[in-house]
Design a protein around this motif. Structure first.
Motif, PDB file in Angstrom:
ATOM      1  N   SER A  99       0.927  -1.180  -0.243  1.00  0.00           N
ATOM      2  CA  SER A  99       0.134  -0.221   0.243  1.00  0.00           C
ATOM      3  C   SER A  99       1.195   1.074  -0.585  1.00  0.00           C
ATOM      4  O   SER A  99       0.397   2.309  -1.160  1.00  0.00           O
ATOM      5  CB  SER A  99      -0.729  -0.013   1.463  1.00  0.00           C
ATOM      6  OG  SER A  99       0.131   0.079   2.152  1.00  0.00           O
ATOM      7  N   PHE A 100       1.808   1.358   0.330  1.00  0.00           N
ATOM      8  CA  PHE A 100       2.926   2.590   0.608  1.00  0.00           C
ATOM      9  C   PHE A 100       3.052   2.859  -0.120  1.00  0.00           C
ATOM     10  O   PHE A 100       3.221   4.091  -0.852  1.00  0.00           O
ATOM     11  CB  PHE A 100       4.175   2.344   2.119  1.00  0.00           C
ATOM     12  CG  PHE A 100       3.502   2.312   3.436  1.00  0.00           C
ATOM     13  CD1 PHE A 100       1.910   2.026   2.937  1.00  0.00           C
ATOM     14  CD2 PHE A 100       4.378   3.012   4.598  1.00  0.00           C
ATOM     15  CE1 PHE A 100       1.633   2.431   4.819  1.00  0.00           C
ATOM     16  CE2 PHE A 100       3.948   3.318   5.801  1.00  0.00           C
ATOM     17  CZ  PHE A 100       2.536   3.328   5.496  1.00  0.00           C
ATOM     18  N   GLU A 101       4.106   1.698  -0.867  1.00  0.00           N
ATOM     19  CA  GLU A 101       4.824   2.099  -2.307  1.00  0.00           C
ATOM     20  C   GLU A 101       3.834   2.405  -3.407  1.00  0.00           C
ATOM     21  O   GLU A 101       3.467   3.705  -3.803  1.00  0.00           O
ATOM     22  CB  GLU A 101       5.651   1.533  -2.972  1.00  0.00           C
ATOM     23  CG  GLU A 101       6.691   0.907  -1.498  1.00  0.00           C
ATOM     24  CD  GLU A 101       5.968  -0.479  -0.548  1.00  0.00           C
ATOM     25  OE1 GLU A 101       4.743  -0.675  -0.210  1.00  0.00           O
ATOM     26  OE2 GLU A 101       7.100  -1.476  -0.214  1.00  0.00           O
ATOM     27  N   ILE A 102       2.438   2.188  -3.517  1.00  0.00           N
ATOM     28  CA  ILE A 102       1.614   2.130  -5.015  1.00  0.00           C
ATOM     29  C   ILE A 102       1.655   3.412  -4.252  1.00  0.00           C
ATOM     30  O   ILE A 102       1.215   4.052  -5.446  1.00  0.00           O
ATOM     31  CB  ILE A 102       0.484   1.150  -3.936  1.00  0.00           C
ATOM     32  CG1 ILE A 102       0.994  -0.322  -4.878  1.00  0.00           C
ATOM     33  CG2 ILE A 102      -0.491   1.315  -5.336  1.00  0.00           C
ATOM     34  CD1 ILE A 102       1.423  -0.052  -6.405  1.00  0.00           C
ATOM     35  N   TRP A 103       0.580   3.084  -3.400  1.00  0.00           N
ATOM     36  CA  TRP A 103       0.167   5.128  -2.969  1.00  0.00           C
ATOM     37  C   TRP A 103       1.206   5.909  -3.293  1.00  0.00           C
ATOM     38  O   TRP A 103       0.422   7.617  -3.707  1.00  0.00           O
ATOM     39  CB  TRP A 103      -0.886   5.280  -1.393  1.00  0.00           C
ATOM     40  CG  TRP A 103      -1.921   4.457  -1.354  1.00  0.00           C
ATOM     41  CD1 TRP A 103      -2.078   3.641  -0.356  1.00  0.00           C
ATOM     42  CD2 TRP A 103      -3.445   4.417  -2.559  1.00  0.00           C
ATOM     43  NE1 TRP A 103      -3.653   3.789  -0.980  1.00  0.00           N
ATOM     44  CE2 TRP A 103      -4.211   3.521  -1.880  1.00  0.00           C
ATOM     45  CE3 TRP A 103      -3.423   4.986  -3.459  1.00  0.00           C
ATOM     46  CZ2 TRP A 103      -5.578   3.012  -2.938  1.00  0.00           C
ATOM     47  CZ3 TRP A 103      -4.402   4.490  -4.251  1.00  0.00           C
ATOM     48  CH2 TRP A 103      -5.665   3.833  -3.505  1.00  0.00           C
ATOM     49  N   PHE A 104       2.534   5.868  -3.265  1.00  0.00           N
ATOM     50  CA  PHE A 104       3.268   7.127  -3.065  1.00  0.00           C
ATOM     51  C   PHE A 104       3.145   6.715  -4.578  1.00  0.00           C
ATOM     52  O   PHE A 104       3.060   8.608  -5.130  1.00  0.00           O
ATOM     53  CB  PHE A 104       4.513   6.544  -2.504  1.00  0.00           C
ATOM     54  CG  PHE A 104       4.694   7.090  -1.522  1.00  0.00           C
ATOM     55  CD1 PHE A 104       4.619   8.745  -0.825  1.00  0.00           C
ATOM     56  CD2 PHE A 104       4.931   5.913  -0.611  1.00  0.00           C
ATOM     57  CE1 PHE A 104       4.601   8.592   0.027  1.00  0.00           C
ATOM     58  CE2 PHE A 104       5.363   6.693   0.975  1.00  0.00           C
ATOM     59  CZ  PHE A 104       4.647   8.069   1.291  1.00  0.00           C
ATOM     60  N   THR A 105       3.519   5.867  -5.008  1.00  0.00           N
ATOM     61  CA  THR A 105       3.573   5.712  -6.885  1.00  0.00           C
ATOM     62  C   THR A 105       1.826   6.744  -7.295  1.00  0.00           C
ATOM     63  O   THR A 105       2.687   7.601  -8.390  1.00  0.00           O
ATOM     64  CB  THR A 105       3.952   4.483  -7.335  1.00  0.00           C
ATOM     65  OG1 THR A 105       4.803   4.136  -7.156  1.00  0.00           O
ATOM     66  CG2 THR A 105       4.778   4.573  -8.739  1.00  0.00           C
ATOM     67  N   VAL A 106       2.086   6.140  -7.227  1.00  0.00           N
ATOM     68  CA  VAL A 106      -0.297   6.946  -7.640  1.00  0.00           C
ATOM     69  C   VAL A 106      -0.317   8.609  -7.671  1.00  0.00           C
ATOM     70  O   VAL A 106      -0.369   9.383  -8.097  1.00  0.00           O
ATOM     71  CB  VAL A 106      -1.153   6.372  -6.907  1.00  0.00           C
ATOM     72  CG1 VAL A 106      -2.603   7.108  -7.566  1.00  0.00           C
ATOM     73  CG2 VAL A 106      -1.588   4.569  -7.650  1.00  0.00           C
ATOM     74  N   ALA A 107       0.709   8.725  -6.127  1.00  0.00           N
ATOM     75  CA  ALA A 107       0.487   9.953  -5.801  1.00  0.00           C
ATOM     76  C   ALA A 107       1.400  11.088  -6.520  1.00  0.00           C
ATOM     77  O   ALA A 107       0.850  11.820  -7.525  1.00  0.00           O
ATOM     78  CB  ALA A 107       1.077  10.447  -4.569  1.00  0.00           C
ATOM     79  N   ALA A 108       2.085   9.998  -7.202  1.00  0.00           N
ATOM     80  CA  ALA A 108       3.991  10.974  -8.508  1.00  0.00           C
ATOM     81  C   ALA A 108       3.199  11.238  -9.485  1.00  0.00           C
ATOM     82  O   ALA A 108       3.534  12.052 -10.103  1.00  0.00           O
ATOM     83  CB  ALA A 108       5.070  10.280  -8.073  1.00  0.00           C
ATOM     84  N   LEU A 109       2.479  10.388  -9.949  1.00  0.00           N
ATOM     85  CA  LEU A 109       1.786  10.348 -11.083  1.00  0.00           C
ATOM     86  C   LEU A 109       0.619  11.261 -11.338  1.00  0.00           C
ATOM     87  O   LEU A 109       0.943  12.306 -12.305  1.00  0.00           O
ATOM     88  CB  LEU A 109       1.272   9.038 -12.132  1.00  0.00           C
ATOM     89  CG  LEU A 109       1.871   7.900 -11.716  1.00  0.00           C
ATOM     90  CD1 LEU A 109       1.516   6.566 -12.536  1.00  0.00           C
ATOM     91  CD2 LEU A 109       2.882   7.799 -13.057  1.00  0.00           C
ATOM     92  N   TYR A 110      -0.674  11.022 -10.947  1.00  0.00           N
ATOM     93  CA  TYR A 110      -1.554  11.790 -10.413  1.00  0.00           C
ATOM     94  C   TYR A 110      -0.368  14.254 -10.084  1.00  0.00           C
ATOM     95  O   TYR A 110      -0.719  14.680 -11.577  1.00  0.00           O
ATOM     96  CB  TYR A 110      -2.232  12.814  -9.311  1.00  0.00           C
ATOM     97  CG  TYR A 110      -3.056  12.089  -9.382  1.00  0.00           C
ATOM     98  CD1 TYR A 110      -4.025  12.235 -10.193  1.00  0.00           C
ATOM     99  CD2 TYR A 110      -3.937  10.795  -8.816  1.00  0.00           C
ATOM    100  CE1 TYR A 110      -5.362  11.354 -10.470  1.00  0.00           C
ATOM    101  CE2 TYR A 110      -4.363   9.930  -8.837  1.00  0.00           C
ATOM    102  CZ  TYR A 110      -5.895   9.970  -9.940  1.00  0.00           C
ATOM    103  OH  TYR A 110      -6.392   9.141 -10.028  1.00  0.00           O
ATOM    104  N   LEU A 111       0.886  13.730  -9.677  1.00  0.00           N
ATOM    105  CA  LEU A 111       1.350  14.856  -9.593  1.00  0.00           C
ATOM    106  C   LEU A 111       2.067  15.615 -10.496  1.00  0.00           C
ATOM    107  O   LEU A 111       2.344  17.041 -10.966  1.00  0.00           O
ATOM    108  CB  LEU A 111       2.271  14.885  -8.240  1.00  0.00           C
ATOM    109  CG  LEU A 111       3.163  16.065  -7.417  1.00  0.00           C
ATOM    110  CD1 LEU A 111       1.953  16.225  -6.404  1.00  0.00           C
ATOM    111  CD2 LEU A 111       4.344  15.381  -6.746  1.00  0.00           C
ATOM    112  N   ALA A 112       3.174  14.613 -11.293  1.00  0.00           N
ATOM    113  CA  ALA A 112       3.476  14.811 -12.126  1.00  0.00           C
ATOM    114  C   ALA A 112       2.807  15.407 -13.707  1.00  0.00           C
ATOM    115  O   ALA A 112       3.056  16.205 -14.311  1.00  0.00           O
ATOM    116  CB  ALA A 112       4.379  13.705 -13.064  1.00  0.00           C
TER     117      ALA A 112
END
Ligand SMILES: Nc1ncnc2c1ncn2[C@@H]1O[C@H](COP(=O)(O)OP(=O)(O)O)[C@@H](O)[C@H]1O
Ligand SMILES: [Mg+2]
Lengths: 277, 248
Positions: A244-257
């Motif tokens: 969960s931590f890694e995926i949510w960080f990644t998802v957030a980073a993608l939205y952010l980008a």
């Protein structure tokens, strides 16, 4: 001539501190600083919990290696779906927003009332409730599948703000433009098409880009009815892998980008329009 | 027949803004080819009067008949009238996002349904008439005030109207640019165009006007040929006004 040149330099000078703050480099650095602070706090917290990081398992969800080279993984596919969903919904929002704005600016009493009613309803309803209404109520009635219901819901919700942007843009055009157009015999429709809207677009581009960012962000909500997009993809992966931590960080980073790119585009447009006029 | 039937007839026209009476029972007839200069103090209703003629301001009472068409709610009538009546504004009101040529061809293409090449040829011909053929591809913002106003005149002429309305066309111009615009207007007067000009340029009025109209508080106070008007105005108000205007 001399006077005009002086005025230009004075304007430049007085703008400088604000320019520095709103410059692209500074805003990117600020953004990165905030992200770094959040990440550090989170990582420390995770370490205190004894979380077992497995970042090495993440790249496969972005890019998969198959026999014929690389292929978009679940998360990138989800991101693309999010962008398509947001894009479709934004087109609908532009269309509805323009109609609502034109109705509000028209001489039609009924038209103005309809537009106001629409705005009052949409503005005063939580997005999540609107989504449930479209999916669980109008969905079965009109046979809308979850994807269509999502596009319509997001389009309707954002049409309210988009219509305000259109209205402000149209109102920013001097009445003399209307009169000059009328004097050469253009109809109201032609005046909008050839005279008013092309000029209003210049004022509307930056806030419209901002609204596109909002659209992408609010599109995540459709994961509650399991429409395939980025947030849903993240949820699905987590239920299979517990990352969960890694995926949510990644998802957030993608939205952010994505939203960061659009925001940069907006500031760029704002700058160009400011220097042009 | 066309000699005796006026091209513009305003019959007992009144116009109100709320309770304020901007035009008070005004009657005015203009013959085809006639050049009328309208003057009077600020706020006397001069702009309102000529803006009623192409219905930029709808009148509240009375009748206005332009080239045989009565101005009323009928939109088809209105469009025909607006093709017959060109208007030049104090603030130019050019379309800033279009080039000079595009400003001139918009009406011919969209309203008169001309083909683009024909419309452009027409536009260039009128740019020649106002002496700025070389500015066709510039944007209004790149031109001086005098040039912009001449483009505005050419834009109105491109509709090939029978009547031209001017609302203080030189009031927003720097003094050195007034003459170039007035020269174009004098040349236009020489072509037999029906013209209604609101202006305080009394030299221009003397040169081209067939008739002077003096307004005050929403009424036409005096109508007279220019010689009579300038040498011996009948009303004391007009005399006072002339004293003030001719002083400078
Ligand atoms: N749109 C409007 N709303 C309210 N009052 C107006 C409007 N247009 C003109 N007026 C008023 O009508 C009067 C006549 O205006 P106008 O015809 O522009 O005068 P002039 O052109 O002779 O200076 C003025 O007192 C003005 O304030
Ligand atoms: Mg006026």
């Amino acid at each position: 001539m001399v006077e005009a040149a002086d005025r230009v330099t004075i304007r430049r000078r007085s703008l400088r501190p604000r320019r520095l703050l709103s410059s692209r480099l500074v805003s990117v650095l600020l953004y990165l600083l905030v992200v770094w602070l959040i990440l550090r706090t989170a990582l420390n917290g995770a370490a205190a919990m004894g979380y077992n990081w497995q970042w090495y398992r993440i790249p496969q969800f972005l890019l998969e290696r198959t026999e014929d080279g690389f292929q978009a993984g679940e998360l990138l596919t989800g991101l693309l779906a999010s962008l398509i969903l947001s894009g479709l919904a934004f087109l609908l929002a532009l269309f509805l927003g323009l109609i609502v704005a034109l109705l509000r600016l028209s001489d039609l009493v009924v038209g103005r009332a309809v537009a106001r009613l629409f705005l009052e309803i949409v503005r005063n309803m939580p997005l999540l409730v609107l989504l449930y209404v479209f999916y669980y109520v109008t969905g079965p009635i009109f046979g809308l599948n979850r994807y269509v219901a999502s596009v319509i819901c997001l389009g309707v919700y954002h049409a309210a703000l988009v219509s305000e942007i259109f209205r402000a843009g149209i109102n920013s055009i001097a009445t003399g433009q209307w009169e000059a157009a009328a004097a050469i015999g253009l109809s109201r429709r032609q005046t909008y098409r050839f005279v008013i809207l092309p000029q209003a677009v210049r004022f509307m581009l930056p806030p419209m880009t901002g609204e596109a960012v909002n659209m992408i962000k609010s599109s995540a909500i459709v994961s509650v009815i399991a429409v395939a997009e980025l947030t849903t993809a993240g949820r699905n992966i987590i239920s299979d892998t517990y990352l969960s931590f890694e995926i949510w960080f990644t998802v957030a980073a993608l939205y952010l980008a994505v939203t960061l790119c659009l925001s940069l585009l907006a500031t760029h447009l704002e700058h160009r329009l400011a220097t042009k006029s | 027949m066309s000699d005796t039937t006026p091209i513009i007839r305003m019959i007992n026209v009144s116009k109100l803004f709320g309770d304020f009476v901007a035009l008070d029972d005004v009657s005015l007839s203009v013959a085809a080819g006639e050049r009328v200069v309208i003057c009077g103090p600020s706020g006397s209703g001069k702009s309102t009067l000529i803006r009623c003629i192409n219905r930029l301001e709808p009148h509240d009472r009375g009748r206005i008949i332009v080239d045989g068409l009565e101005l009323d709610e009928d939109m088809a009538n209105l469009r025909s009238v607006r093709q017959e009546v060109g208007m030049v504004f104090q603030q130019f009101n050019l379309f800033p996002h279009l080039t000079v040529l595009e400003n001139l061809t918009l009406g011919p293409i969209r309203v008169r349904r001309m083909a683009r090449p024909a419309a452009e040829a027409l536009a260039r011909q009128y740019l020649e008439r106002v002496h700025i053929p070389e500015q066709a591809d510039k944007y209004p913002g790149q031109l001086s005030g005098g040039q912009q106003q001449r483009v505005a005149i050419a834009r109105a002429l491109c509709m090939e109207p029978r009547i031209m309305l001017f609302d203080e066309p030189t009031s927003a111009l720097d003094p050195e640019m007034i003459k170039e615009v007035l020269d174009v207007m004098v040349e236009l007067a020489g072509t037999g165009m029906t013209m209604l000009c609101v202006t305080h340029e009394m030299g221009f009025a003397r040169k081209v006007a067939d008739r002077m109209v003096f307004m005050e508080a929403g009424r036409i106070v005096e109508t007279a040929p220019p010689e009579a008007f300038f040498t011996a105005p009948a009303s004391p108000r007009a005399r006072l006004f002339l004293d003030q205007v001719l002083e400078h």
